[in-house]
Design a protein around this motif. Structure first.
Motif, PDB file in Angstrom:
ATOM      1  N   ALA A 168     -26.095   7.491 -11.431  1.00  0.00           N
ATOM      2  CA  ALA A 168     -26.890   6.840 -12.477  1.00  0.00           C
ATOM      3  C   ALA A 168     -27.344   5.450 -12.055  1.00  0.00           C
ATOM      4  N   LEU A 169     -27.222   5.147 -10.754  1.00  0.00           N
ATOM      5  CA  LEU A 169     -27.614   3.848 -10.192  1.00  0.00           C
ATOM      6  C   LEU A 169     -26.810   2.704 -10.797  1.00  0.00           C
ATOM      7  N   MET A 170     -25.559   2.985 -11.076  1.00  0.00           N
ATOM      8  CA  MET A 170     -24.647   1.954 -11.558  1.00  0.00           C
ATOM      9  C   MET A 170     -23.504   1.798 -10.565  1.00  0.00           C
ATOM     10  N   GLY A 174     -19.333   1.730 -10.479  1.00  0.00           N
ATOM     11  CA  GLY A 174     -18.597   2.733  -9.717  1.00  0.00           C
ATOM     12  C   GLY A 174     -17.717   2.126  -8.646  1.00  0.00           C
ATOM     13  N   ALA A 175     -18.110   0.933  -8.154  1.00  0.00           N
ATOM     14  CA  ALA A 175     -17.325   0.257  -7.117  1.00  0.00           C
ATOM     15  C   ALA A 175     -15.945  -0.150  -7.617  1.00  0.00           C
ATOM     16  N   LEU A 176     -15.764  -0.156  -8.926  1.00  0.00           N
ATOM     17  CA  LEU A 176     -14.441  -0.462  -9.482  1.00  0.00           C
ATOM     18  C   LEU A 176     -13.400   0.551  -9.020  1.00  0.00           C
ATOM     19  N   HIS A 237     -17.941   4.518 -17.760  1.00  0.00           N
ATOM     20  CA  HIS A 237     -18.343   5.926 -17.687  1.00  0.00           C
ATOM     21  C   HIS A 237     -18.552   6.503 -19.079  1.00  0.00           C
ATOM     22  N   TYR A 238     -17.683   6.144 -20.006  1.00  0.00           N
ATOM     23  CA  TYR A 238     -17.835   6.608 -21.392  1.00  0.00           C
ATOM     24  C   TYR A 238     -19.158   6.119 -21.970  1.00  0.00           C
ATOM     25  N   CYS A 239     -19.467   4.845 -21.742  1.00  0.00           N
ATOM     26  CA  CYS A 239     -20.730   4.286 -22.242  1.00  0.00           C
ATOM     27  C   CYS A 239     -21.911   5.024 -21.639  1.00  0.00           C
ATOM     28  N   LEU A 240     -21.825   5.356 -20.349  1.00  0.00           N
ATOM     29  CA  LEU A 240     -22.893   6.105 -19.692  1.00  0.00           C
ATOM     30  C   LEU A 240     -23.082   7.462 -20.344  1.00  0.00           C
TER      31      LEU A 240
END
Length: 261
Positions: A168-170, A174-176, A237-240
């Motif tokens: 999703a280009l986030m 995701g790096a977390l 991820h939930y927000c996505l």
């Protein structure tokens, strides 16, 4: 095992494990001074996660508050080294990882929420009863097996969350995953050294170090930070998945902070 120390306010050690810190060295009322006070990291970071929750999903707040409870239990355990207080540390850890599994499984898979909740509840109740029925090395092994098994499930679920966020280009969110795994792995390493190589790192005559580095206290701090990274990852991820606009930034360049737009 830690070096022999005078018996303090709480009397003989009854917990199934005694960590590498020398007992009652700094206070007659606190068995393991550094291990106790470092537990505040879990309390503080757990409350930070509870207050930042941008999802509106109460399960995340419950997860964060369960981390706070682990911190309180950890303080009581290390301050007293009593078996009953050990349970206030270890059992909430199991409950917290079960809540995290529930959130991740029901969020990422089309499963029956009530069934997942029942299965995880029954499992945690079973381990809780067994922990109360056994003590010593048997209890310690059973807890580690259950907790680490669920932790591996969560590592996989967090990886899946990272993949979705990257697609999703986030990628910054995701790096977390990578950051959290690295920090948590570092925490696990110092835990293993403190647990298995105490005589070499406690500052005694046999030690390769001139002083005790209090590695278990560092486990508390590093594990807490690693958990925050992974909890914020799951929140993002939930927000996505739910279409909730959000932003993430770092406080002091270290602590991830997420909020809804």
């Amino acid at each position: 095992m830690a070096p022999l120390a005078p018996v303090g306010f709480w009397g003989d050690v009854t917990s199934s494990v005694d960590w590498c810190e020398e007992n009652y060295q700094w206070s007659p009322f606190i068995a393991e001074f550094f291990n106790s006070w470092s537990s505040l990291a879990m309390i503080i970071l757990g409350e930070c996660c509870a207050r930042m929750n941008p999802t509106g999903y109460s399960a995340f707040t419950l997860l964060a508050r369960s981390i706070t409870v682990v911190g309180v239990g950890s303080w009581l355990f290390h301050a007293t080294l009593k078996y009953s207080m050990q349970m206030t540390d270890e059992l909430p850890m199991l409950w917290a990882i079960s809540i995290a599994c529930y959130i991740a499984l029901t969020m990422q898979f089309n499963v029956n929420r009530a069934r997942v909740k029942r299965l995880l509840t029954l499992w945690t109740l079973l381990v809780t009863v067994l922990a109360a029925a056994f003590s010593g090395k048997v209890q310690f092994f059973m807890f580690q097996l259950s907790f680490n098994g669920l932790s591996l499930v969560m590592a996989y679920m967090c990886w899946r969350a990272k993949v979705d966020l990257d697609e999703a280009l986030m990628g910054h969110v995701g790096a977390l995953f990578g950051a959290g795994i690295k920090v948590y792995a570092s925490a696990a390493l110092v835990w293993l050294i403190d647990t298995n190589l105490c005589s070499y790192v406690n500052g005694s005559a046999e030690s390769v170090l001139p002083f005790n580095m209090q590695l278990h206290a560092w486990w508390h701090v590093l594990a807490s930070l690693g958990l925050v990274y992974l909890v914020v990852l799951l929140m993002g991820h939930y927000c996505l998945l739910k279409g909730i606009p959000f932003k993430m930034r770092y406080v002091a360049g270290v602590f991830p902070y997420i909020h809804a737009e």
